[in-house]
Design a protein around this motif. Structure first.
Motif, PDB file in Angstrom:
ATOM      1  N   PRO A 199       0.787  -1.240   0.000  1.00 11.75           N
ATOM      2  CA  PRO A 199       0.000   0.000   0.000  1.00 11.75           C
ATOM      3  C   PRO A 199       0.821   1.295   0.000  1.00 11.75           C
ATOM      4  CG  PRO A 199      -0.073  -1.014   2.163  1.00 11.75           C
ATOM      5  CD  PRO A 199       0.674  -1.960   1.266  1.00 11.75           C
ATOM      6  N   ARG A 200       2.141   1.195   0.065  1.00 10.42           N
ATOM      7  CA  ARG A 200       2.981   2.399   0.028  1.00 10.42           C
ATOM      8  C   ARG A 200       3.058   2.885  -1.419  1.00 10.42           C
ATOM      9  NH1 ARG A 200       8.163  -0.160   2.322  1.00 10.42           N
ATOM     10  NH2 ARG A 200       7.348  -1.691   0.870  1.00 10.42           N
ATOM     11  N   VAL A 201       2.559   4.082  -1.647  1.00  8.53           N
ATOM     12  CA  VAL A 201       2.519   4.650  -2.995  1.00  8.53           C
ATOM     13  C   VAL A 201       3.082   6.071  -2.966  1.00  8.53           C
ATOM     14  CG1 VAL A 201       0.498   3.273  -3.657  1.00  8.53           C
ATOM     15  CG2 VAL A 201       0.160   5.572  -2.745  1.00  8.53           C
TER      16      VAL A 201
ATOM     17  N   GLY B 263       5.467  14.477  -6.551  1.00  8.69           N
ATOM     18  CA  GLY B 263       4.705  13.475  -5.824  1.00  8.69           C
ATOM     19  C   GLY B 263       5.042  13.449  -4.354  1.00  8.69           C
ATOM     20  N   VAL B 264       4.097  12.951  -3.574  1.00  6.09           N
ATOM     21  CA  VAL B 264       4.284  12.814  -2.127  1.00  6.09           C
ATOM     22  C   VAL B 264       4.037  11.358  -1.735  1.00  6.09           C
ATOM     23  CG1 VAL B 264       3.621  15.196  -1.611  1.00  6.09           C
ATOM     24  CG2 VAL B 264       1.880  13.425  -1.599  1.00  6.09           C
ATOM     25  N   GLY B 265       4.758  10.908  -0.732  1.00  6.56           N
ATOM     26  CA  GLY B 265       4.540   9.566  -0.212  1.00  6.56           C
ATOM     27  C   GLY B 265       3.140   9.458   0.373  1.00  6.56           C
ATOM     28  N   ALA B 266       2.499   8.328   0.128  1.00  5.11           N
ATOM     29  CA  ALA B 266       1.127   8.145   0.600  1.00  5.11           C
ATOM     30  C   ALA B 266       0.872   6.671   0.897  1.00  5.11           C
ATOM     31  CB  ALA B 266       0.140   8.659  -0.459  1.00  5.11           C
ATOM     32  N   LEU B 267      -0.252   6.425   1.533  1.00  4.77           N
ATOM     33  CA  LEU B 267      -0.677   5.069   1.865  1.00  4.77           C
ATOM     34  C   LEU B 267      -2.040   4.826   1.235  1.00  4.77           C
ATOM     35  CD1 LEU B 267       0.356   2.695   3.560  1.00  4.77           C
ATOM     36  CD2 LEU B 267      -1.061   3.528   5.422  1.00  4.77           C
TER      37      LEU B 267
END
Length: 150
Positions: free
Chosen positions: A76-78, A87-91
Motif C-alpha cells: 500500500p505504500r505509494v 509526488g508525495v509519499g502516501a498510503l
C-alpha cells in the motif's frame, strides 16, 4: 466491460512527471506503485471520486483485474501526484464495503452526469443515479483512499 485504450489512459503521465498536473484539474491523480511480482515502479492516472482534506478517493472501474489495485493491495505504500508539483509519499487503503458504498453514493449524488457516462461507457451494471446501489458493487469496483504520509 469496455476498456479505455492504453495510450489514452497513459497520456497524462508525462504531464504529472513534469509537475504540471494542475493543468488536468484536481479530478485526476497519478499514483506510482510497485509491481507485486516484478518489483518495478508502475504509474497509473486515476479519476478522483472524492477529496476530503488531503485524502483522495479513487475507484477501480475495472475491479480486481486492474493491476494497480492488485499492486497496492500487496504493497500500500505509494507516491501520489495531484495538481502542481512533485509526488508525495502516501498510503493506499482499500475501503471496507460500508464505507465504500457511502463514498460511492455521495459521488453519484454530486456527479450524476459522470455516473451516467461511466456506467454506459464502461458498461458497469448497477451503477446508476437512481435507486439503491447493488450490495456487491464495492466488491466489483473497490474504492481506495490515498492518504499522504506525514
Amino acid at each position: 466491460m469496455r476498456k479505455i485504450p492504453r495510450w489514452l489512459a497513459r497520456a497524462p503521465i508525462p504531464v504529472f512527471r513534469l509537475g504540471i498536473g494542475g493543468l488536468l484539474t484536481k479530478r485526476l491523480v497519478m499514483i506510482e506503485h510497485r509491481g507485486r511480482t516484478s518489483g518495478l515502479i508502475r504509474e497509473v492516472v486515476l479519476e478522483t471520486i472524492k477529496i476530503d482534506g488531503d485524502d483522495v478517493y479513487v475507484i477501480s472501474g475495472y475491479g480486481w483485474s486492474s493491476q494497480w489495485l492488485r499492486n497496492v493491495k500487496a504493497d500500500p505504500r505509494v507516491r501520489m501526484w495531484s495538481g502542481w508539483g512533485r509526488g508525495v509519499g502516501a498510503l493506499a487503503t482499500i475501503l471496507p464495503r460500508a464505507e465504500g458504498l457511502a463514498v460511492l453514493d455521495d459521488y453519484r449524488t454530486r456527479h450524476p452526469g459522470t455516473v451516467r457516462a461511466l456506467a454506459t461507457g464502461l458498461e458497469i451494471e448497477g451503477f446508476t443515479v437512481d435507486g439503491p446501489l447493488p450490495e456487491d458493487i464495492t466488491e466489483r469496483m473497490p474504492l481506495v483512499r490515498i492518504r499522504p504520509r506525514r
